[in-house]
Design an enzyme around this catalytic site. Structure first.
Site, PDB file in Angstrom:
ATOM      1  N   TRP A 128       0.822  -1.040  -0.082  1.00  8.98           N
ATOM      2  CA  TRP A 128      -0.102   0.148   0.089  1.00  8.98           C
ATOM      3  C   TRP A 128       0.790   1.324  -0.031  1.00  8.98           C
ATOM      4  O   TRP A 128       1.701   1.353   0.733  1.00  8.98           O
ATOM      5  CB  TRP A 128      -0.899  -0.001   1.321  1.00  8.98           C
ATOM      6  CG  TRP A 128      -1.842   1.114   1.470  1.00  8.98           C
ATOM      7  CD1 TRP A 128      -2.697   1.670   0.530  1.00  8.98           C
ATOM      8  CD2 TRP A 128      -1.899   1.840   2.629  1.00  8.98           C
ATOM      9  NE1 TRP A 128      -3.527   2.844   0.773  1.00  8.98           N
ATOM     10  CE2 TRP A 128      -2.923   2.869   2.347  1.00  8.98           C
ATOM     11  CE3 TRP A 128      -1.391   1.771   3.773  1.00  8.98           C
ATOM     12  CZ2 TRP A 128      -3.454   3.847   3.354  1.00  8.98           C
ATOM     13  CZ3 TRP A 128      -1.724   2.679   4.728  1.00  8.98           C
ATOM     14  CH2 TRP A 128      -2.778   3.689   4.630  1.00  8.98           C
ATOM     15  N   ASP A 208      -0.237  -5.584   9.854  1.00  8.09           N
ATOM     16  CA  ASP A 208      -1.198  -4.785   9.274  1.00  8.09           C
ATOM     17  C   ASP A 208      -2.508  -5.461   8.820  1.00  8.09           C
ATOM     18  O   ASP A 208      -2.651  -6.453   7.940  1.00  8.09           O
ATOM     19  CB  ASP A 208      -0.780  -3.904   7.993  1.00  8.09           C
ATOM     20  CG  ASP A 208      -1.986  -2.723   7.565  1.00  8.09           C
ATOM     21  OD1 ASP A 208      -2.851  -2.751   8.280  1.00  8.09           O
ATOM     22  OD2 ASP A 208      -1.633  -2.051   6.830  1.00  8.09           O
ATOM     23  N   LYS A 243     -13.037  -1.371   6.080  1.00  5.39           N
ATOM     24  CA  LYS A 243     -13.537  -2.126   5.180  1.00  5.39           C
ATOM     25  C   LYS A 243     -14.402  -2.893   5.842  1.00  5.39           C
ATOM     26  O   LYS A 243     -15.760  -3.089   5.344  1.00  5.39           O
ATOM     27  CB  LYS A 243     -12.566  -2.852   4.395  1.00  5.39           C
ATOM     28  CG  LYS A 243     -11.247  -1.920   4.302  1.00  5.39           C
ATOM     29  CD  LYS A 243     -11.307  -1.108   3.044  1.00  5.39           C
ATOM     30  CE  LYS A 243     -10.283  -0.142   3.513  1.00  5.39           C
ATOM     31  NZ  LYS A 243      -9.623   0.543   2.200  1.00  5.39           N
TER      32      LYS A 243
HETATM   33  C1  LMR Z   1      -6.870   1.698  -0.731  1.00  4.90           C
HETATM   34  O1  LMR Z   1      -5.734   1.238  -0.723  1.00  4.90           O
HETATM   35  O2  LMR Z   1      -7.380   2.097  -2.025  1.00  4.90           O
HETATM   36  C2  LMR Z   1      -7.600   2.210   0.665  1.00  4.90           C
HETATM   37  O3  LMR Z   1      -6.838   1.443   1.627  1.00  4.90           O
HETATM   38  C3  LMR Z   1      -7.968   3.357   0.783  1.00  4.90           C
HETATM   39  C4  LMR Z   1      -6.590   4.289   0.953  1.00  4.90           C
HETATM   40  O4  LMR Z   1      -6.632   4.940   1.981  1.00  4.90           O
HETATM   41  O5  LMR Z   1      -5.597   4.264   0.386  1.00  4.90           O
END
Ligand code: LMR
Length: 392
Positions: A128, A208, A243
């Protein structure tokens, strides 16, 4: 002095929301930011949350401050779901605090790790994008390693090699389930090995867990977290309800801290409280209070779990349908069928991703990540045809 500041690009994922909203095409498809969507393309408030909010409206008698730890009823109500039957809180070595979303949990976990002397964070990539931003913002050193192989399977050799060269005092950030962005998770036997290696090497795991319940089930998705916590002396767990309770904008999360000795826990937590106070003082209450009510009331809990089952089944259905296509142009869709959660990464070039947006109104992250929840039985054929058109 403010004149010295230079323009920063907007966050690429969040910018997609605005770009998508501004696109006037009626048949556009949003595969960008990670929110769940129904088969009709909506992101409704959970019925269980509506029921809890009604109760909250009727019973809440004050909005006075709680404290940097937030709603401890919420924090404790989640623990059996995360830690399962062998709830380590019973040993007195684990306690939590509420945070603003899972992001707040990650931020606090890494901030606490830094305060405890950690300088380096090992992290599988891609990850992420905000993980790396938080690591950089805290002035920690990021040590990346490849999370997966090109064939869409976990690269265990890389992980073994990484743990072998990491040093005592380093931390390693792992996704508990539904890996963002790849959807490629460790199997139970792989978690068993990872937990043993982490224990042997005495690395600090930062886990996480942002999508519990969206992969294979609440218990199944917590397997890795439970296994690691049962094996290592200390760990940090960042949790998100954004989520699995559909509370995105209400920002509902938690940080759990496990220390090697019960006697150390209060001191470790007090550092979390101090960091929270300096960062955001106290987390927002509303969403966490709603989650607490959901989990305190068996009828509403059952309703929530039912809604989560529906979401998970739909994600499996979309994934299975995509995999059935086999290939679209040069893109092999079969691995999507065995990946988990909202996301998968398609091997597309930047040009192909931009062409999907400009020519077909299909929005996805620049990494090729799709949010499979944006696909419905009504638009999936269009999506696959567009993929074939840009990559064929
Ligand atoms: C995502 O990866 O799309 C979600 O976790 C929202 C975000 O905050 O990036």
């Amino acid at each position: 002095m403010l004149d010295t500041l230079t323009q920063q690009p907007p966050d690429a994922l969040l910018a997609l929301i605005k770009l998508f909203n501004a696109d006037p095409r009626g048949d556009k498809i949003d595969l960008g930011v990670g929110v769940y969507r129904t088969g009709q393309g909506d992101t409704p408030v959970f019925g269980a949350i509506k029921a809890a909010e009604k109760c909250l409206l009727e019973t809440q008698d004050s909005k006075a401050y709680l404290g940097p730890e937030g709603d401890m009823g919420f924090v404790h109500a989640l623990m059996p779901y995360i830690f399962g039957g062998e709830d380590p809180s019973k040993s007195g070595r684990i306690e939590g605090m509420q945070t603003p979303g899972g992001t707040g949990g990650v931020r606090l976990a890494l901030g606490l790790a830094k305060k405890a002397g950690v300088g380096r964070i090992w992290m599988g990539t891609p990850s992420w994008p905000n993980h790396a931003q938080i690591v950089a913002d805290l002035g920690l050193e990021l040590k990346p390693f490849a999370h997966a192989r090109p064939d869409g399977t976990v690269d265990m050799d890389r992980l073994r090699g990484t743990i072998a060269v990491a040093e005592v005092g380093d931390a390693i950030l792992l996704h508990g389930c539904c890996h963002n962005p790849t959807g490629i998770d460790y199997a139970a036997a792989q978690w068993d090995e990872i937990a043993a290696l982490l224990a042997e090497k005495r690395l600090l795991p930062v886990l996480d867990l942002a999508y519990q319940g969206l992969g294979h089930g609440m218990d199944e998705d917590a397997y890795g977290v439970r296994k690691v916590l049962a094996s290592v002396p200390e760990a940090l767990v960042a949790y998100s309800c954004d989520k699995n309770f559909g509370l995105y904008r209400d920002r509902v999360g938690a940080l759990y801290v496990m220390t090697s000795e019960a006697g150390q826990l209060a001191a470790a937590l007090s550092n979390g409280h101090a960091l929270a106070r300096a960062n955001w003082s106290m987390p927002p209450d509303h969403g966490a209070a709603a989650v607490r009510i959901v989990l305190e009331n068996p009828a509403i809990t059952a309703q929530w779990l039912d809604e989560l089952d529906t979401m998970r089944a739909r994600m499996r259905q979309v994934r299975a349908r995509l995999a059935e296509f086999g290939t679209a142009g040069s893109v092999d869709l079969r691995p999507v069928g065995i990946q988990n959660g909202l996301f998968s990464v398609l091997p597309l070039s930047s040009e192909q991703i931009l062409k999907l947006r400009s020519d077909h109104g299909i929005y996805m992250a620049g990494s090729g990540r799709i949010n499979a929840a944006g696909l419905t039985m009504g638009n999936i054929d269009t999506f696959v045809a567009a993929l074939a058109a840009v990559s064929g």
